[in-house]
Design a protein around this motif. Structure first.
Motif, mmCIF file in Angstrom:
data_model
loop_
_atom_site.group_PDB
_atom_site.id
_atom_site.type_symbol
_atom_site.label_atom_id
_atom_site.label_comp_id
_atom_site.label_asym_id
_atom_site.label_seq_id
_atom_site.Cartn_x
_atom_site.Cartn_y
_atom_site.Cartn_z
ATOM 1 N N PHE A 153 0.831 -1.205 0.000
ATOM 2 C CA PHE A 153 0.000 0.000 0.000
ATOM 3 C C PHE A 153 0.867 1.257 0.000
ATOM 4 O O PHE A 153 0.659 2.166 -0.801
ATOM 5 C CB PHE A 153 -0.943 0.006 1.211
ATOM 6 N N VAL A 154 1.852 1.303 0.907
ATOM 7 C CA VAL A 154 2.722 2.477 1.001
ATOM 8 C C VAL A 154 3.489 2.670 -0.301
ATOM 9 O O VAL A 154 3.598 3.779 -0.823
ATOM 10 C CB VAL A 154 3.677 2.360 2.209
ATOM 11 N N ARG A 155 4.018 1.596 -0.853
ATOM 12 C CA ARG A 155 4.766 1.683 -2.115
ATOM 13 C C ARG A 155 3.866 2.215 -3.230
ATOM 14 O O ARG A 155 4.275 3.046 -4.033
ATOM 15 C CB ARG A 155 5.347 0.316 -2.479
ATOM 16 N N ASN A 156 2.599 1.777 -3.277
ATOM 17 C CA ASN A 156 1.667 2.212 -4.323
ATOM 18 C C ASN A 156 1.242 3.672 -4.183
ATOM 19 O O ASN A 156 0.761 4.265 -5.133
ATOM 20 C CB ASN A 156 0.441 1.316 -4.354
ATOM 21 N N THR A 157 1.408 4.265 -3.000
ATOM 22 C CA THR A 157 1.056 5.680 -2.848
ATOM 23 C C THR A 157 2.061 6.578 -3.548
ATOM 24 O O THR A 157 1.758 7.730 -3.858
ATOM 25 C CB THR A 157 0.994 6.094 -1.367
ATOM 26 N N GLY A 158 3.265 6.066 -3.758
ATOM 27 C CA GLY A 158 4.299 6.865 -4.375
ATOM 28 C C GLY A 158 4.964 7.829 -3.407
ATOM 29 O O GLY A 158 5.784 8.661 -3.813
ATOM 30 N N ALA A 159 4.625 7.742 -2.125
ATOM 31 C CA ALA A 159 5.210 8.637 -1.125
ATOM 32 C C ALA A 159 6.667 8.283 -0.885
ATOM 33 O O ALA A 159 7.046 7.116 -0.887
ATOM 34 C CB ALA A 159 4.439 8.527 0.199
ATOM 35 N N ALA A 160 7.480 9.307 -0.713
ATOM 36 C CA ALA A 160 8.890 9.089 -0.362
ATOM 37 C C ALA A 160 8.979 8.943 1.152
ATOM 38 O O ALA A 160 8.709 9.887 1.893
ATOM 39 C CB ALA A 160 9.737 10.251 -0.824
ATOM 40 N N VAL A 161 9.303 7.768 1.608
ATOM 41 C CA VAL A 161 9.392 7.485 3.052
ATOM 42 C C VAL A 161 10.861 7.415 3.430
ATOM 43 O O VAL A 161 11.628 6.678 2.824
ATOM 44 C CB VAL A 161 8.688 6.160 3.401
ATOM 45 N N THR A 162 11.249 8.229 4.426
ATOM 46 C CA THR A 162 12.620 8.211 4.911
ATOM 47 C C THR A 162 12.610 7.990 6.410
ATOM 48 O O THR A 162 11.629 8.331 7.085
ATOM 49 C CB THR A 162 13.357 9.530 4.585
ATOM 50 N N TYR A 163 13.678 7.442 6.889
ATOM 51 C CA TYR A 163 13.815 7.185 8.313
ATOM 52 C C TYR A 163 15.030 7.940 8.827
ATOM 53 O O TYR A 163 16.024 8.063 8.115
ATOM 54 C CB TYR A 163 13.998 5.680 8.582
ATOM 55 N N GLY A 164 14.951 8.452 10.033
ATOM 56 C CA GLY A 164 16.092 9.145 10.623
ATOM 57 C C GLY A 164 15.680 10.454 11.230
ATOM 58 O O GLY A 164 14.509 10.696 11.509
ATOM 59 N N GLY A 165 16.622 11.312 11.412
ATOM 60 C CA GLY A 165 16.364 12.609 12.024
ATOM 61 C C GLY A 165 16.948 12.674 13.403
ATOM 62 O O GLY A 165 17.594 11.748 13.881
ATOM 63 N N THR A 166 16.688 13.784 14.070
ATOM 64 C CA THR A 166 17.196 13.935 15.423
ATOM 65 C C THR A 166 16.057 14.065 16.388
ATOM 66 O O THR A 166 14.987 14.461 16.075
ATOM 67 C CB THR A 166 18.091 15.184 15.541
#
Length: 166
Positions: A153-166
């Motif tokens: 589902f997430v892949r089909n949305t086309g959203a760029a998902v990133t992990y990380g940050g502070t």
């Protein structure tokens, strides 16, 4: 008792120190056992307000506290707790006004005041009642299953998902 100028200077110095270190002290990362709230709370459960929120976020971040409950030395004692030896309190300020009872000019203007005092995070205090401590939650023994349908589902949305940050 410290003067208003001393309290202002301590607050200003702490903020400048964090800004120079590259930290925005007014941004509190979402982490820890905050009992459903990111706003620091008094022993009574009442939320701190104003500059105290910023100052206690900053103190929590610097010390790595996971809890958001703070109290004075006397409050800890009244609850049967004891601040551990060597622990340092964090600055909290109380702002208010008072009207002197006797004034020569009969002017009833309120006079503002700012009083600073130390508050301690409950992680600095021993022997508090159980209600101040979260129960230890056992980690699941079995790994969380991979949910292929969610990934698809997430892949089909086309959203760029990133992990990380502070």
């Amino acid at each position: 008792m410290q003067s208003i100028e001393d309290a202002y200077q301590r607050i200003t110095d702490a903020i400048i120190e964090q800004l120079e270190a590259g930290t925005k002290p007014w941004i509190r990362p979402r982490r820890g056992n905050s009992r459903g709230s990111l706003v620091p709370r008094r022993a009574t459960g009442e939320a701190y307000r104003g500059i105290n929120v910023l100052m206690l976020w900053l103190a929590s971040e610097l010390a790595g506290y996971e809890e958001n409950t703070w109290m004075t030395y006397r409050q800890a004692q009244d609850l049967g707790g004891q601040v551990r030896k060597g622990e340092k309190g964090s600055l909290v300020v109380k702002y208010g006004t008072f009207t002197p009872k006797e004034r020569e000019d009969d002017d009833e203007r309120a006079i503002p005041y700012l009083k600073g005092y130390p508050a301690f995070n409950i992680e600095q205090i021993e022997n508090l009642p159980d209600r101040f401590y979260l129960p230890v939650v056992e980690l699941p023994a079995v790994a969380v299953p991979h949910l292929g349908t969610v990934e698809t589902f997430v892949r089909n949305t086309g959203a760029a998902v990133t992990y990380g940050g502070t």
